[in-house]
Design a protein around this motif. Structure first.
Motif, PDB file in Angstrom:
ATOM      1  N   THR A 117      39.894  17.428  10.291  1.00 54.38           N
ATOM      2  CA  THR A 117      41.283  17.874  10.414  1.00 54.38           C
ATOM      3  C   THR A 117      41.841  17.288  11.705  1.00 54.38           C
ATOM      4  OG1 THR A 117      40.785  19.856  11.706  1.00 54.38           O
ATOM      5  CG2 THR A 117      40.670  20.056   9.285  1.00 54.38           C
ATOM      6  N   LEU A 118      43.124  17.460  11.921  1.00 53.67           N
ATOM      7  CA  LEU A 118      43.731  16.952  13.154  1.00 53.67           C
ATOM      8  C   LEU A 118      43.115  17.578  14.396  1.00 53.67           C
ATOM      9  CD1 LEU A 118      47.485  16.623  12.116  1.00 53.67           C
ATOM     10  CD2 LEU A 118      45.810  14.789  12.466  1.00 53.67           C
ATOM     11  N   ALA A 119      42.591  18.788  14.288  1.00 53.07           N
ATOM     12  CA  ALA A 119      41.935  19.429  15.438  1.00 53.07           C
ATOM     13  C   ALA A 119      40.673  18.678  15.866  1.00 53.07           C
ATOM     14  CB  ALA A 119      41.595  20.882  15.104  1.00 53.07           C
ATOM     15  N   ASP A 120      40.103  17.862  14.974  1.00 55.24           N
ATOM     16  CA  ASP A 120      38.886  17.103  15.270  1.00 55.24           C
ATOM     17  C   ASP A 120      39.163  15.777  15.972  1.00 55.24           C
ATOM     18  OD1 ASP A 120      36.943  18.879  13.974  1.00 55.24           O
ATOM     19  OD2 ASP A 120      37.911  18.237  12.092  1.00 55.24           O
ATOM     20  N   VAL A 121      40.418  15.362  16.072  1.00 52.82           N
ATOM     21  CA  VAL A 121      40.750  14.031  16.579  1.00 52.82           C
ATOM     22  C   VAL A 121      40.154  13.755  17.963  1.00 52.82           C
ATOM     23  CG1 VAL A 121      42.649  12.512  17.318  1.00 52.82           C
ATOM     24  CG2 VAL A 121      42.732  13.653  15.080  1.00 52.82           C
ATOM     25  N   PRO A 122      40.307  14.624  18.971  1.00 55.37           N
ATOM     26  CA  PRO A 122      39.730  14.301  20.280  1.00 55.37           C
ATOM     27  C   PRO A 122      38.213  14.076  20.231  1.00 55.37           C
ATOM     28  CG  PRO A 122      41.311  16.083  20.502  1.00 55.37           C
ATOM     29  CD  PRO A 122      41.101  15.869  19.026  1.00 55.37           C
TER      30      PRO A 122
ATOM     31  N   ALA B 105      44.087   9.914  14.180  1.00 55.55           N
ATOM     32  CA  ALA B 105      44.948  10.894  13.495  1.00 55.55           C
ATOM     33  C   ALA B 105      45.530  10.303  12.218  1.00 55.55           C
ATOM     34  CB  ALA B 105      46.060  11.363  14.429  1.00 55.55           C
TER      35      ALA B 105
END
Length: 189
Positions: free
Chosen positions: A22-27, A64
């Protein structure tokens, strides 16, 4: 099935759990990809590109975009909540593009990569119904290309230029880099 991860603190390792990013995983994904391919951390593994390229391998915007792609996904492999590996899959007609394949450097050579590749092939073939998977690899990465060939990919002799001058993909250390397309028919060894 249990395997042991070699290293100073060898420990039993269970099978990874797979999920879609998900976008929360990007970093965390950016950190993983960078650690697998660039800089000093990457030299702990065998997939480093540090001898060919300086600078970044990817950025948050690019990751992203892959995570949010309408015809694709980023597959994560985790164990105990720890991100071990990832890959990008994108549907392209009757093929799936395989990219952004990264395994944490200290875990490379321990079988995680083979498991991620097998799950990506299963997903592309069984769930998406595509007949083959394709990727591009820097031609000068002979050891990596050989690894893929042992897993059923074939070299196509189709090349594309490295994006010289676009530092989003790194700063080349040599003038002759180019990508070669590899393809694997799904359902084959």
């Amino acid at each position: 099935m249990s395997e042991t991860v070699a290293g100073p603190a060898a420990r039993p390792a269970g099978e990874p759990v797979f999920r879609t990013a998900t976008l929360a995983d990007v970093p965390a994904l950016v950190d993983l990809v960078e650690s697998a391919y660039r800089g000093e951390a990457s030299k702990a593994g065998w997939t480093t590109e540090a001898d060919l390229l300086d600078g970044q391998r990817t950025d948050a915007e690019g990751v992203a975009e892959a995570v949010g792609h309408a015809d694709g996904l980023v597959l994560l492999a985790e164990r105990g909540g720890e991100l071990l590996a990832c890959c990008q899959l994108e549907r392209r007609g009757d093929r799936a593009y395989f990219g952004m394949f990264s395994v944490r450097p200290g875990l490379q050579g321990g079988g995680i990569g083979r498991l991620v590749l097998a799950e990506a092939e299963r997903l592309a073939g069984e769930e998406w119904g595509v007949g083959s998977m394709e990727m591009t690899v820097i031609e000068q990465r002979a050891e990596l290309i050989a690894w893929y060939e042992r897993r059923g990919f074939r070299r196509t002799g189709v090349y594309s230029p490295f994006p010289y001058g676009d530092e989003r993909f790194g700063v080349p250390r040599r003038p002759d880099l180019r990508f070669e397309q590899l393809v694997k028919e799904l359902g084959t060894a």
